[in-house]
Design a protein around this motif. Structure first.
Motif, mmCIF file in Angstrom:
data_model
loop_
_atom_site.group_PDB
_atom_site.id
_atom_site.type_symbol
_atom_site.label_atom_id
_atom_site.label_comp_id
_atom_site.label_asym_id
_atom_site.label_seq_id
_atom_site.Cartn_x
_atom_site.Cartn_y
_atom_site.Cartn_z
ATOM 1 N N UNK A 271 0.671 7.905 -5.721
ATOM 2 C CA UNK A 271 0.003 9.038 -5.527
ATOM 3 C C UNK A 271 0.417 10.386 -5.227
ATOM 4 N N UNK B 200 5.025 10.740 4.859
ATOM 5 C CA UNK B 200 5.495 9.540 3.942
ATOM 6 C C UNK B 200 6.753 10.206 3.196
ATOM 7 N N UNK C 75 0.891 -1.323 -0.009
ATOM 8 C CA UNK C 75 -0.132 -0.133 -0.212
ATOM 9 C C UNK C 75 0.796 1.439 0.101
ATOM 10 N N UNK D 5 0.854 4.616 -2.434
ATOM 11 C CA UNK D 5 0.584 5.726 -1.810
ATOM 12 C C UNK D 5 1.873 6.978 -2.434
ATOM 13 N N UNK E 189 -3.812 12.716 -0.244
ATOM 14 C CA UNK E 189 -4.440 13.303 0.985
ATOM 15 C C UNK E 189 -5.728 12.882 1.224
ATOM 16 N N UNK E 190 -6.640 12.738 -0.033
ATOM 17 C CA UNK E 190 -7.999 12.367 0.174
ATOM 18 C C UNK E 190 -8.156 10.944 0.594
ATOM 19 N N UNK E 191 -7.156 10.120 0.220
ATOM 20 C CA UNK E 191 -7.361 8.698 0.599
ATOM 21 C C UNK E 191 -6.555 8.388 1.884
ATOM 22 N N UNK E 192 -6.109 9.306 2.614
ATOM 23 C CA UNK E 192 -5.583 9.163 3.943
ATOM 24 C C UNK E 192 -4.047 8.843 4.175
ATOM 25 N N UNK E 193 -3.326 9.714 2.981
ATOM 26 C CA UNK E 193 -1.955 9.692 3.043
ATOM 27 C C UNK E 193 -1.266 10.869 3.907
ATOM 28 N N UNK E 194 -0.753 10.578 4.924
ATOM 29 C CA UNK E 194 -0.088 11.811 5.611
ATOM 30 C C UNK E 194 1.205 12.154 4.731
ATOM 31 N N UNK F 261 -3.102 15.742 -4.271
ATOM 32 C CA UNK F 261 -4.425 15.693 -3.637
ATOM 33 C C UNK F 261 -5.240 14.445 -3.457
ATOM 34 N N UNK F 262 -5.091 13.478 -4.369
ATOM 35 C CA UNK F 262 -5.636 12.178 -4.066
ATOM 36 C C UNK F 262 -5.280 11.485 -2.961
#
Lengths: 305, 255
Positions: free
Chosen positions: A185, A203, A178, A182, A194-199, A191-192
């Motif tokens: 992305x 990272x 995963x 990330x 962020x939207x799916x929970x990636x700090x 922005x994607x």
């Protein structure tokens, strides 16, 4: 073919090369290439996958090399412990320096990392009492493994290549998790991410730290293999070479980068007659590669999934 | 409206850029299980409000509540954990990943494998990957686009990309879905398909907030509409009310 299958085949091939070839000159050349592969594989995680540039990676190689050598020679610490501590300290340094630096983007990040690399280089070059300055630093003992001293080219070859393959395997694992998704992305659609929970920031700091880990480990192993280090091996030229290898290899493509790195680190040794012109040849090669194959060697290895 | 019924409440939100109030004291609620649309001419402040809700912008004043929680202290990457998912107006699929991998990104926040599991490909990582793949495939199947799973985004038509984005947003089974101009760039038959899709998502008990320019879609699918103009909310109500509201007509046709 799967990446890991191909990696295994490559490993077998590399071991076979080591058995067949007895020429210490060639084995030494290939071992040096392996050390570069380690640095570039780490840089590939940062640049090829997370899309964050570092123009200071030679500085991190220097950190690993100098810290481990100093610990071993000045304090008489066991080489393996020295390497372990040096890599840990360098990675910590990478994390601390990466935290503020990775808030910057593109050109600014390039400038900041360039500065970090240069600062390390200048410190090593000028702190003569500690590092020997431009004269270099030596006196590191040979590495030994289970009472088996790595005192010739063949033995080191059979030590460094398995380590290199292990490090490549680990980075393939990371990319196929995963975290790999990330980072891809982060590279192209922040922005994607962020939207799916990636700090995103943490990272970036993490992958930067991992790539510093790879660089400093290669530096430390290099120091104990050659037994002599000097600042000229860790300058901006080398940092740029690493980036060139990632770019021509095809940003994010493990095997393109693998072969590119080996070819580019072996070539200058073979073409000794044009040694003085190597920077020119290298530059022309880069321009040519960018014009003809802007995606590097990616397509050549697209059949490996 | 009773605050208890609301899944999200926007209260007196103001956001300025320089001297211009892009969003000016806007308040409304989104009820649980409701499809709410946000409309308005260009520059009305819809997108700014959307970015405030998704925490990409900080707001100057006001509050946003989600399921009773003040969203002030949440970071943009923490919204998904609350159950708020979104799609983007300008498609944000990652080109170098296949459709299914893109959708698996949507499941990222629910995967428990840590970096050590990933580096050494431990059983925990394997399990998490399989689970994510399953969920992503379910999500694609729900939108009837599972045959695109192994293609890359550049290999599928534009309308499908929108659906892939929706599949990605639905992968974690969110409580609330934010759709940023889902019909932009779609042709008529694709828009009709989108309309049906939105209803099917709503049937899964997902509350929906959408920004949209396509009046046909908005009037057909939303339960309630908020109309904005020049940063202010000018009207709120069911489609039939909005259609005949003088302020809304004035904002659109400048009567």
């Amino acid at each position: 073919m799967k990446k890991k299958t191909f990696l295994l085949l490559l490993f077998i091939l590399t071991m076979a090369v080591g058995i067949v070839i007895k020429n210490p000159f060639i084995l030494n050349m290939l071992s040096m290439a392996a050390l570069t592969v380690i640095v570039v594989t780490g840089l590939n995680l940062l640049l090829g996958f997370a899309g964050q540039i570092s123009l200071g990676h030679a500085g991190f190689v220097a950190l690993g090399a100098y810290i481990s050598s100093l610990l071993s020679v000045k304090l008489g610490i066991n080489p393996w412990v020295a390497i372990f501590v040096a890599v840990l300290a360098s990675s910590l340094f990478g994390a601390i320096i990466g935290y503020p630096t990775l808030k910057l983007k593109s050109h600014y990040l390039a400038m900041a990392t360039l500065a970090i690399g240069e600062i390390i280089h200048i410190v090593v070059n000028n702190y003569v009492e500690l590092t020997g300055g431009p004269q270099g630093f030596s006196g590191m003992p040979m590495l030994s493994l289970f009472g088996f001293v790595l005192d010739n080219e063949t033995k080191f070859y059979f030590f460094i290549w398995p380590v290199t393959f292990l490090l490549i395997l680990l980075s393939i694992n990371l990319v196929e998790s995963r975290f790999g998704r990330a980072y891809k992305a982060i590279k192209s659609k922040e922005n994607a991410a962020y939207a799916f929970g990636v700090n995103v920031h943490m990272y970036k700091v993490f992958i930067f730290t991992v790539s510093v880990f790879y660089a400093s480990l290669a530096g430390a192993l290099y120091a104990f293999y050659i037994g002599f280090i000097s600042p000229s091996s860790f300058g901006l030229t080398q940092s740029i070479d690493y980036i060139v290898m990632v770019v021509i290899g095809g940003m994010g493509n493990f095997f393109g980068i693998f072969f590119t790195t080996i070819i580019l680190s072996v070539l200058p040794n073979i073409l000794t007659s044009i040694e003085d012109y190597w920077p020119i040849v290298n530059g022309l090669l880069l321009i040519f590669a960018m014009m003809v194959i802007p995606n590097g060697m990616k397509r050549l290895f697209s059949w490996i999934k | 409206m009773d605050k208890v019924d609301a899944i999200m409440s926007i209260e007196n939100v103001t956001k300025s850029f320089g001297g211009i109030k892009a969003v000016n004291n806007v308040s409304f609620h989104i009820k649980k299980g409701e499809i709410k649309a946000l409309i308005g001419p260009n520059g009305a402040g819809k997108t700014t409000l959307f970015n405030v809700i998704t925490k990409l912008y900080s707001k100057d004043e006001g509050k946003v509540f989600f399921l009773g929680k003040d969203m002030e202290n949440y970071k943009p990457y923490e919204l998904i954990g609350l159950g708020i998912s979104r799609t983007f107006q300008n498609i944000q699929l990652i080109d170098e990943m296949t459709v299914i991998e893109n959708v698996m990104l949507g499941y990222h926040s629910k995967m428990r494998a840590n970096v050590a599991d990933a580096f050494f490909h431990l059983p925990k990582n394997k399990k998490a990957e399989n689970e994510a793949k399953e969920m992503a495939f379910e999500s694609l199947k729900f939108l009837k686009i599972e045959d695109t799973a192994n293609k890359f985004p550049h290999e599928i038509p534009f309308g499908y990309k929108r659906l892939v984005e929706m599949a990605r947003a639905l992968c974690i089974q969110p409580y609330m879905l934010l759709l940023d101009e889902p019909a932009a760039g779609l042709n008529e038959s694709e828009t009709n398909r989108l309309l049906k899709t939105i209803f099917r998502i709503w049937e899964q008990n997902v509350s929906i907030l959408l920004i949209e320019h396509d009046m046909n879609l908005v009037m057909n699918c939303s339960h309630s509409i908020v109309a904005m103009d020049e940063g202010r909310k000018i009207a709120e109500g069911p489609p039939s009310y909005i259609q005949n509201n003088e302020d809304v007509l004035k904002a659109y046709f400048g009567k």
